[in-house]
Scaffold this motif. Sequence first.
Motif, PDB file in Angstrom:
ATOM      1  N   LEU A  20       0.832  -1.208   0.000  1.00 56.91           N
ATOM      2  CA  LEU A  20       0.000   0.000   0.000  1.00 56.91           C
ATOM      3  C   LEU A  20       0.864   1.254   0.000  1.00 56.91           C
ATOM      4  O   LEU A  20       0.607   2.210  -0.733  1.00 56.91           O
ATOM      5  CB  LEU A  20      -0.905   0.014   1.231  1.00 56.91           C
ATOM      6  N   LEU A  23       2.334   1.793  -3.262  1.00 55.62           N
ATOM      7  CA  LEU A  23       1.324   2.324  -4.178  1.00 55.62           C
ATOM      8  C   LEU A  23       1.085   3.811  -3.937  1.00 55.62           C
ATOM      9  O   LEU A  23       0.970   4.604  -4.872  1.00 55.62           O
ATOM     10  CB  LEU A  23       0.006   1.574  -3.980  1.00 55.62           C
ATOM     11  N   PHE A  24       1.007   4.150  -2.646  1.00 60.47           N
ATOM     12  CA  PHE A  24       0.813   5.538  -2.277  1.00 60.47           C
ATOM     13  C   PHE A  24       1.946   6.378  -2.868  1.00 60.47           C
ATOM     14  O   PHE A  24       1.741   7.467  -3.410  1.00 60.47           O
ATOM     15  CB  PHE A  24       0.788   5.654  -0.752  1.00 60.47           C
ATOM     16  N   MET A  25       3.169   5.795  -2.778  1.00 52.67           N
ATOM     17  CA  MET A  25       4.351   6.470  -3.269  1.00 52.67           C
ATOM     18  C   MET A  25       4.275   6.672  -4.784  1.00 52.67           C
ATOM     19  O   MET A  25       4.736   7.684  -5.307  1.00 52.67           O
ATOM     20  CB  MET A  25       5.564   5.616  -2.922  1.00 52.67           C
ATOM     21  N   THR A  26       3.714   5.697  -5.490  1.00 55.33           N
ATOM     22  CA  THR A  26       3.715   5.812  -6.953  1.00 55.33           C
ATOM     23  C   THR A  26       2.509   6.569  -7.483  1.00 55.33           C
ATOM     24  O   THR A  26       2.591   7.183  -8.550  1.00 55.33           O
ATOM     25  CB  THR A  26       3.760   4.420  -7.611  1.00 55.33           C
ATOM     26  N   THR A  27       1.392   6.542  -6.758  1.00 51.41           N
ATOM     27  CA  THR A  27       0.189   7.188  -7.323  1.00 51.41           C
ATOM     28  C   THR A  27       0.039   8.640  -6.897  1.00 51.41           C
ATOM     29  O   THR A  27      -0.498   9.455  -7.653  1.00 51.41           O
ATOM     30  CB  THR A  27      -1.082   6.429  -6.912  1.00 51.41           C
ATOM     31  N   PRO A  29       2.165  11.303  -6.433  1.00 60.58           N
ATOM     32  CA  PRO A  29       2.731  12.402  -7.240  1.00 60.58           C
ATOM     33  C   PRO A  29       1.910  12.682  -8.499  1.00 60.58           C
ATOM     34  O   PRO A  29       1.689  13.853  -8.845  1.00 60.58           O
ATOM     35  CB  PRO A  29       4.126  11.888  -7.591  1.00 60.58           C
ATOM     36  N   ASP A  30       1.428  11.610  -9.148  1.00 62.82           N
ATOM     37  CA  ASP A  30       0.598  11.817 -10.342  1.00 62.82           C
ATOM     38  C   ASP A  30      -0.636  12.644 -10.004  1.00 62.82           C
ATOM     39  O   ASP A  30      -1.006  13.572 -10.739  1.00 62.82           O
ATOM     40  CB  ASP A  30       0.151  10.457 -10.901  1.00 62.82           C
ATOM     41  N   ILE A  32      -1.076  14.660  -7.447  1.00 66.54           N
ATOM     42  CA  ILE A  32      -0.729  16.045  -7.107  1.00 66.54           C
ATOM     43  C   ILE A  32      -0.480  16.844  -8.392  1.00 66.54           C
ATOM     44  O   ILE A  32      -0.922  17.983  -8.532  1.00 66.54           O
ATOM     45  CB  ILE A  32       0.498  16.097  -6.171  1.00 66.54           C
ATOM     46  N   THR A  33       0.229  16.194  -9.332  1.00 67.21           N
ATOM     47  CA  THR A  33       0.465  16.871 -10.619  1.00 67.21           C
ATOM     48  C   THR A  33      -0.854  17.214 -11.290  1.00 67.21           C
ATOM     49  O   THR A  33      -1.044  18.335 -11.805  1.00 67.21           O
ATOM     50  CB  THR A  33       1.247  15.954 -11.571  1.00 67.21           C
ATOM     51  N   LYS A  53      -9.923  11.983  -5.485  1.00 66.25           N
ATOM     52  CA  LYS A  53      -9.261  10.682  -5.610  1.00 66.25           C
ATOM     53  C   LYS A  53      -8.105  10.558  -4.614  1.00 66.25           C
ATOM     54  O   LYS A  53      -7.961   9.551  -3.919  1.00 66.25           O
ATOM     55  CB  LYS A  53      -8.739  10.527  -7.046  1.00 66.25           C
ATOM     56  N   GLY A  56      -9.283   9.980  -1.186  1.00 62.42           N
ATOM     57  CA  GLY A  56      -9.604   8.573  -0.894  1.00 62.42           C
ATOM     58  C   GLY A  56      -8.370   7.803  -0.459  1.00 62.42           C
ATOM     59  O   GLY A  56      -8.398   7.102   0.564  1.00 62.42           O
ATOM     60  N   SER A  57      -7.276   7.944  -1.212  1.00 59.47           N
ATOM     61  CA  SER A  57      -6.033   7.248  -0.848  1.00 59.47           C
ATOM     62  C   SER A  57      -5.583   7.661   0.537  1.00 59.47           C
ATOM     63  O   SER A  57      -5.234   6.832   1.384  1.00 59.47           O
ATOM     64  CB  SER A  57      -4.921   7.593  -1.838  1.00 59.47           C
ATOM     65  N   TYR A  96       3.404  15.809   1.444  1.00 63.26           N
ATOM     66  CA  TYR A  96       3.529  14.457   0.896  1.00 63.26           C
ATOM     67  C   TYR A  96       4.813  13.736   1.338  1.00 63.26           C
ATOM     68  O   TYR A  96       4.742  12.630   1.883  1.00 63.26           O
ATOM     69  CB  TYR A  96       3.405  14.498  -0.630  1.00 63.26           C
TER      70      TYR A  96
END
Lengths: 106, 777
Positions: A20, A23-27, A29-30, A32-33, A53, A56-57, A96
């Motif tokens: 998890l 996943l948090f680490m990879t999703t 930044p996208d 936030i961008t 979204k 939710g994470s 973050y």
Amino acid sequence: MQLLATDTLKQLPAAILPRLIKLFMTTTPDLITAIQQAAVKNDLVVMAEAAHKLKGSCLSLGAEQMAAICKELQEKGEANDNTGIHEHIATLSSLYPQTLEAMQTL
Amino acid sequence: MRIFSNVRLLQLIDSALLLMLLSVIAMLLWFSLSNLSVRAQQNQQEATEAMQKAYETVREQIKLEELLDKQRKAFDALDDEFFRFARNPNSDRSNLPLLHNLSDNLKEKTNQLLAAWPEKTDPQLKEQLEEFTGLMTGMIDELESLSPGHWQQLARDAHDTARNAYDLVASLATVDDQVGFEVMNAIQQSIQNNTANTFQLSSQLDIIKYQALLSTIFIIAGLLASRFYFSSHFKQLIQTAQNAQLLAEEAVKTKTRFLATMSHEIRTPMNGVIGMTRLLMNTPMSKKQSEFVESIHLSGEHLLTVINDVLDFSKIEAGKLDLKHEPVELRACIEDVFNLLSSKALEKDLELAYAVAPSIPLFIEGDVARLRQVLTNLIGNAIKFTEQGEISVLVTQVAQQDQNYELKFEIRDTGYGIPADRLQSIFESFSQADNPLTQKGEGTGLGLSISQRLVEMMKGRIWVESQLGVGSHFYFTIKTCQAEGKLKPFLYPNIPEIIGKRILIVENNAANQQALQDFCSGWGAITQVCASSQEAIQLLESGSTYDMGLVDSRLPKATALDFGRYVRSYYTLQEFPLILIAPPDDPHPKQVVSELYNLYLTKPITRSRLFDSLMTVLGERNLVATQSEHQQLKLGERLPLSILLAEDNPINQIVASSILDEMAYKAEIAENGRQALDALRVKPFDVVFMDMQMPELDGLTATRLIRAELAAEHQPIIIAMTANAMESDKQACLAAGMNDYISKPILPEAIEAALERWCSTPLKKKNKELPDAALSH
């Protein structure tokens, strides 16, 4: 409000936590961008969606402060109100790494 | 090291000095005493000689005196007889023989005296004595020739001669006295000599005494001096050593503190760097720029793992890492690691399998996180260095005494293997750094080193055997003991539903085969193992029947489907249920599989999944299974439901599905409302967990469509999951036709409560209650 509500994380099965967090680490930044780009374009509906979204994470992983900012952004986006959103986004970006750090040291 | 050699040197000097002093004393004493003893011997000899001489002299004198006495008596007797003979007128020749006798006597005595004559005496005296004796004895012969008238005259001459002889003898006595004096002198001389010698001896002894005293004082002084010198020196040395030790300890502590702090301090900005890099990656960039950023990102992530490893390593080095002693469910621990690494293994299409010897207890005492770390490291490495084949983990029992166990873990791979010259150093820190195989940018080289230390902390050891091109076997042992832990339902042996069931296992991977057999027989099933579908078909043709079949999807020659077709040509899905054990990306067409097989079992095989699968299949077969016994079971075991999870956020997908997994539910996932609707069109679900905001089709719209479109008997329970925690949102959900509403973060209790509320009473009835609201929209 906590940076990271560890209670929430403890509710989750320990075995999946590393996955998890990764996943948090990879999703994140996208997302936030996406929020940033939407904010720059003043596309507040899109920004609200992305913020929702991310919220939710963050909620699932107990990142309460980030979730609160996302909520704010989402509400502002839905209300078509762009006051102070860039400050919020800046705070979100700076929260973050700290939040991730807190998750990793858990 | 320098201090040590200095101490040795000092000790050597000290000992040498002591030895030298002692030998000097011994030498001095030896020479003095041996000199003295020679002297004493000489003295003794001299004294004995003197005494002997004195004794001889005294004896000679006594003898001489005796002889003199006898000679004088003989003289006197002859003189008297002469006189009597001369004076007596009646004297005649008849008296002559008596005189002759006396004269002979005198001659004899004189001869005796002469024989014993002292050498040193005047030789004249001796001559005179001889003369007088000659005269006296001559007078006897004269007497015979003389007439009696002359006899008187002769007698007078004889008397004179006798008197002279007497005087002579008297003078002889003085000679005798002289001899006595000499003897006395000799004795006195000897005594004096003796006294002098004794005096000399005693004075010499005195000298030796003083010499000894002096030397002893000298030695004592020397020793004291050396002791003082050395002790002060030693104190200094010890002080130096202690200081050095303190410094070293302090340095180690500082180093560790520094490392720990640094790692921590670096991690925060690193997360920032990585996060920002990811943000940067989403901005418009040239191809070159994106390559650079990608490279920065990869390096950043690598750096982060390095820092984490260093932090761990420094913790262990500093002894700050304490192992917990908690019940560890060994098999679950391995399964967790498999779950974590299965995606990586999947990328390379590697088989993951494990088997734990049945004699090993379910729970052992240990630190689950650290054991998992070691396993993750070794299995992760195995995956990293293996391009094709399989990774298997075998746990066996090396030794057992009462509750104490020594376990051996073996991690086998079919990778490149490790060159023999690297086997020795592989557990050393940073040893991967110079390995060309690891230049891909993964790993820190600390992983094995950390694992080794962790294993050592678990009172075990770690080693590796490897053959180039064939693969590596990593081994480690740990010492542990049986522990009591909370049993999960599938951990109970002899599950009533499974006892006595005949299960056919068609699996060619030995480790998986072993695992399946162990699990199934643990639950009470009777197992039959085949390595190929041909073997299984032969068994079935020979008339053997089974309650269930577990079939690997990757049988040799890809015969899993053929086997399924063979079985289905004789048995229905209900008569002989089959479970296909397949990786998540199983190449077999799903449609065909679902016709032949009752169920998929996703690899890697874990007990909980296998248990779920068996129970599902058996539950389908025995619908009359008693429910009351299941009170302690998980919700999913006593209330089986098919669940669809409509959620687009991957994190929330995992969170929700793993919470459901814990409750023993397998949820299917739809990425958005559209997919959820499609899934529901294919087959009905009991429950749908619906996220509110999703791309393409949001939750509310999807719900309305479901309620509008599906037949009443296929209507699911729809539970909203959203982060919008306002009452108006809830109302909107219910208005759209949802049954319930749970807010994020999703908690297991909330899901459980919702499921129990909506599903514990007969399902279909519930379903029919709700659509009115939905249909009205």
